[in-house]
Design an enzyme around this catalytic site. Structure first.
Site, PDB file in Angstrom:
ATOM      1  N   SER A  45       0.797  -1.229   0.000  1.00  8.09           N
ATOM      2  CA  SER A  45       0.000   0.000   0.000  1.00  8.09           C
ATOM      3  C   SER A  45       0.831   1.282   0.000  1.00  8.09           C
ATOM      4  O   SER A  45       0.311   2.336  -0.327  1.00  8.09           O
ATOM      5  CB  SER A  45      -0.957   0.022   1.190  1.00  8.09           C
ATOM      6  OG  SER A  45      -0.250   0.192   2.389  1.00  8.09           O
ATOM      7  N   LYS A  87       0.426   4.420   6.834  1.00  5.36           N
ATOM      8  CA  LYS A  87      -0.090   5.260   5.740  1.00  5.36           C
ATOM      9  C   LYS A  87       0.476   6.671   5.878  1.00  5.36           C
ATOM     10  O   LYS A  87       1.033   7.050   6.895  1.00  5.36           O
ATOM     11  CB  LYS A  87      -1.620   5.352   5.787  1.00  5.36           C
ATOM     12  CG  LYS A  87      -2.357   4.031   5.775  1.00  5.36           C
ATOM     13  CD  LYS A  87      -2.405   3.398   4.421  1.00  5.36           C
ATOM     14  CE  LYS A  87      -3.243   2.117   4.481  1.00  5.36           C
ATOM     15  NZ  LYS A  87      -2.869   1.177   3.484  1.00  5.36           N
TER      16      LYS A  87
END
Length: 186
Positions: A45, A87
């Site tokens: 990701s 993230k």
């Protein structure tokens, strides 16, 4: 009792080996509990910034006022089964985030320049299905996206797109593995 203390004091093995290793172990436990810890990234990701299997040192977050857009953060997410996620911080408290269909992001009406994002579309050249539109970040929350936008389950897909202060764990400081990529992350 004096004699036992004298034997302990005269024992070179205890002084040279046991005490230093015990001290180092205690110091290590304190530092990893309250200051930093290592994390391994299991998903793509954050590619190309962070690759699958990369290992990083992070520091615990104690002052939320020091967080800024672009920081890479480790947090707990109630909607994902993976536990801890890594993230990029996109939206700060009280900001308005607008995501266009092509993936362009605006923060309070200003286009966000994201040189770290290279995979905006999937392998077929299409933009992934996602929640687009405007998100108003609550007072005690943050908005996160992965750098690999075509392959990241992030705020665009969660029922509650915000991560709250009590879910934040640490800030990524630098990568220590693989050695070829050792250094600070951008």
């Amino acid at each position: 009792m004096k004699e036992m203390f004298k034997k302990f004091k005269d024992n070179k093995f205890i002084q040279d080996w046991v005490i230093p290793f015990a001290t180092a172990g205690i110091l290590f436990l304190i530092l990893t509990k309250f200051v930093f810890f290592g994390i391994r990234v299991p998903t793509p990701s954050m590619v190309p910034t962070i690759n699958v299997g990369d290992r990083m040192f992070t520091t615990h977050i104690y002052n939320y006022d020091n967080l800024k857009r672009g920081d890479i953060i480790v947090f707990q997410n109630k909607e994902e089964n993976d536990g801890r996620l890594v993230k990029r911080l996109i939206g700060l408290p009280n900001e308005e985030i607008r995501i266009e269909r092509d993936g362009t992001i605006y923060v309070d009406g200003v286009k966000l320049e994201e040189s770290y994002v290279v995979n905006q579309v999937d392998k077929n050249g299409k933009y992934p299905l996602m929640n687009i539109g405007t998100f108003k970040v609550p007072e005690d929350a943050y908005f996160f996206l992965g750098d690999n936008r075509a392959g990241s389950r992030d705020a665009r897909y969660w029922d509650d797109p915000y991560v709250y202060k009590d879910e934040l764990i640490s800030k990524v400081r630098f990568r220590f593995w693989p050695l070829s990529d050792f250094g600070k992350l951008k």
